[in-house]
Design a protein around this motif. Structure first.
Motif, short mmCIF file in Angstrom:
data_model
loop_
_atom_site.label_atom_id
_atom_site.label_comp_id
_atom_site.label_asym_id
_atom_site.label_seq_id
_atom_site.Cartn_x
_atom_site.Cartn_y
_atom_site.Cartn_z
N THR A 18 0.85 -1.19 0.00
CA THR A 18 0.00 0.00 0.00
C THR A 18 0.89 1.24 0.00
N ASP A 19 0.24 2.40 -0.11
CA ASP A 19 1.04 3.63 -0.23
C ASP A 19 1.73 4.02 1.07
N GLY A 20 1.46 3.28 2.16
CA GLY A 20 2.23 3.52 3.37
C GLY A 20 3.70 3.22 3.18
N LEU A 21 4.01 2.40 2.17
CA LEU A 21 5.41 2.09 1.84
C LEU A 21 5.93 3.03 0.76
N THR A 22 5.20 3.18 -0.33
CA THR A 22 5.70 3.98 -1.45
C THR A 22 5.70 5.47 -1.16
N GLU A 23 4.82 5.94 -0.28
CA GLU A 23 4.74 7.37 0.02
C GLU A 23 5.36 7.73 1.36
N ALA A 24 6.08 6.78 1.96
CA ALA A 24 6.81 7.09 3.19
C ALA A 24 7.91 8.10 2.86
N ARG A 25 8.06 9.09 3.73
CA ARG A 25 9.01 10.17 3.46
C ARG A 25 10.03 10.30 4.58
N SER A 26 11.21 10.68 4.18
CA SER A 26 12.27 10.96 5.15
C SER A 26 12.00 12.32 5.79
N PRO A 27 12.70 12.66 6.88
CA PRO A 27 12.53 14.00 7.47
C PRO A 27 12.79 15.12 6.47
N ALA A 28 13.59 14.85 5.42
CA ALA A 28 13.87 15.87 4.40
C ALA A 28 12.77 15.96 3.36
N GLY A 29 11.78 15.05 3.41
CA GLY A 29 10.67 15.08 2.46
C GLY A 29 10.86 14.19 1.25
N THR A 30 11.91 13.38 1.23
CA THR A 30 12.17 12.48 0.10
C THR A 30 11.33 11.21 0.24
N PHE A 31 10.72 10.78 -0.87
CA PHE A 31 9.92 9.56 -0.85
C PHE A 31 10.82 8.32 -0.83
N TYR A 32 10.32 7.28 -0.21
CA TYR A 32 11.07 6.04 -0.09
C TYR A 32 11.29 5.42 -1.47
N PRO A 33 12.54 5.15 -1.87
CA PRO A 33 12.83 4.61 -3.22
C PRO A 33 12.60 3.10 -3.27
N LEU A 34 11.34 2.70 -3.37
CA LEU A 34 11.00 1.28 -3.26
C LEU A 34 11.68 0.43 -4.34
N GLU A 35 11.57 0.85 -5.59
CA GLU A 35 12.10 0.02 -6.66
C GLU A 35 13.61 -0.16 -6.53
#
Length: 392
Positions: free
Chosen positions: A315-332
């Protein structure tokens, strides 16, 4: 048929083996030891400074700390001890009568308030424990414990609601072993709260019923669409908000290919032979509940699912997780280094990695499933009726 390989009570899958079914308080021996230690330290400091009576007054606040951690009986024990230790020396001291009376009243009054505060806290915590027990029982009915093993696939995964005290969030998943193979659902209900949970219950219930009735994956998805529309109809009558559900439904049988219908959800990733491929990208359909807004009917996509391959659903809880700097989690990019590990290790490592990436600041419900085809289940390779071991 399918079965759970590990069923932690009160938790869906590896989702959270924490099941708070009791109120945690310190043992009485530890309470007595701390109380006596605090008293001894106060007396020693008073003897060294010559202000024993004044320092004893500080013990008046000890029951307040006990009320925050201990049972009412333990708090009453601390309060009684402090009252004796403080009131007796003060009464025998040469201080002004008014000062002695005030300090004695403070000791007795603070002790009584501490006992009442402890009773109030225990009562409220008891109500919360009861609520969590009910929520845990409800979760066991909504989300099956993982991993699950069918004749076709091993399904492992992790589920973590963003509000841990509620146990159940808007993310859903389910697995059904049917006469037409294994059907797997993962989805995300729009919104939060009890209304979203109500929709989640309806969708999972519809999946469990329709998966065994409908011979095709598209017919199964149509049944889920109808369930969402019905739920929204009741919600509208009650003045509640209508909701949609993004979902992925996968069908796996003894063929070398698997079926997929994506309804506004994140496409799955296929991990095989060192490659990571987004499956069904570009063939997404409208989310469940919004089919009337588009003219095209939902169709199934076929993709190769060979032995040894792993299909990741999330779900998007993984793909849209963000670091404190606002960067999205690079799943692929993260999947590229995890193509040859087991399903359980894959999901566990991804969740651990995203927690480190966000520094523990979970922003949304999180559900991650990994499907790995059972060995020798492709037609012509000696299919067996059941498996007794976990695939590598």
């Amino acid at each position: 048929m399918f079965r759970s390989l590990r069923a932690a009570p009160g938790a869906a899958g590896r989702a959270d083996g924490e099941d708070d079914t009791s109120i945690h308080t310190p043992p009485t021996r530890a309470v007595v030891l701390v109380t006596l230690s605090a008293t001894a330290v106060t007396i020693v400091l008073g003897a060294l400074t010559g202000t024993a009576v004044l320092l004893l007054g500080l013990l008046v606040f000890l029951p307040a700390f006990a009320s925050a951690l201990c049972t009412p009986r333990q708090t009453a024990l601390v309060s009684a001890w402090v009252s004796v230790v403080v009131v007796v020396p003060v009464a025998l001291s040469g201080e002004a009568l008014a000062d002695r009376v005030v300090l004695a009243l403070f000791a007795l009054g603070f002790g009584a308030l501490a006992v009442y505060g402890s009773w109030l806290r225990i009562t409220r915590e008891g109500a919360l424990v009861s609520l969590r027990s009910t929520a845990a029982a409800m979760q066991r009915q909504i989300l099956r414990p993982l991993p699950l093993l069918t004749d076709d696939v091993l399904v492992d995964g992790v589920y973590e609601p963003v509000q841990q005290d509620k146990l159940v969030g808007g993310d859903i998943y389910d697995v059904a072993a049917t006469p037409w193979g294994t059907r797997v659902l993962i989805g995300d209900v729009q919104g939060k709260g009890l209304a979203a949970i109500g929709m989640a219950i309806d969708v999972v219930g519809a999946f469990r019923e329709a998966a065994h009735r409908e011979p095709t994956v598209t017919a199964l998805v149509d049944s889920l669409e109808a369930a969402v529309v019905r739920h929204n109809g009741y919600a509208e009558q009650g003045g509640e908000q209508e909701r949609f559900v993004t979902a992925v439904v996968v069908g796996v049988d003894t063929g070398s290919e698997a079926q997929l219908v994506t309804c506004g959800h994140i496409p799955p990733y296929l991990l095989h032979d060192g490659d990571v491929t987004a499956v069904g990208a570009g063939t997404e359909h409208a989310p469940l509940g919004l089919a009337d807004l588009v003219a095209e009917p939902r169709t199934v996509s076929w993709f190769p699912f060979p032995e040894g391959a792993t299909l990741l659903l999330c779900t998007d809880g993984l793909t849209e997780a963000r670091s404190p700097a606002g960067t999205f989690y690079p799943l692929e990019a993260q999947l590229a280094g995890r193509v040859d590990i087991t399903a359980g290790r894959l999901t566990d490592s991804l969740v651990s990695d995203v927690h480190a990436f966000t520094e523990g600041a979970q922003q949304d419900d999180l559900a991650v499933l990994a499907l790995r085809r059972s060995p020798h289940r492709i037609s012509g390779t000696g299919a067996s009726a059941s498996l007794g071991t976990t695939p590598a």
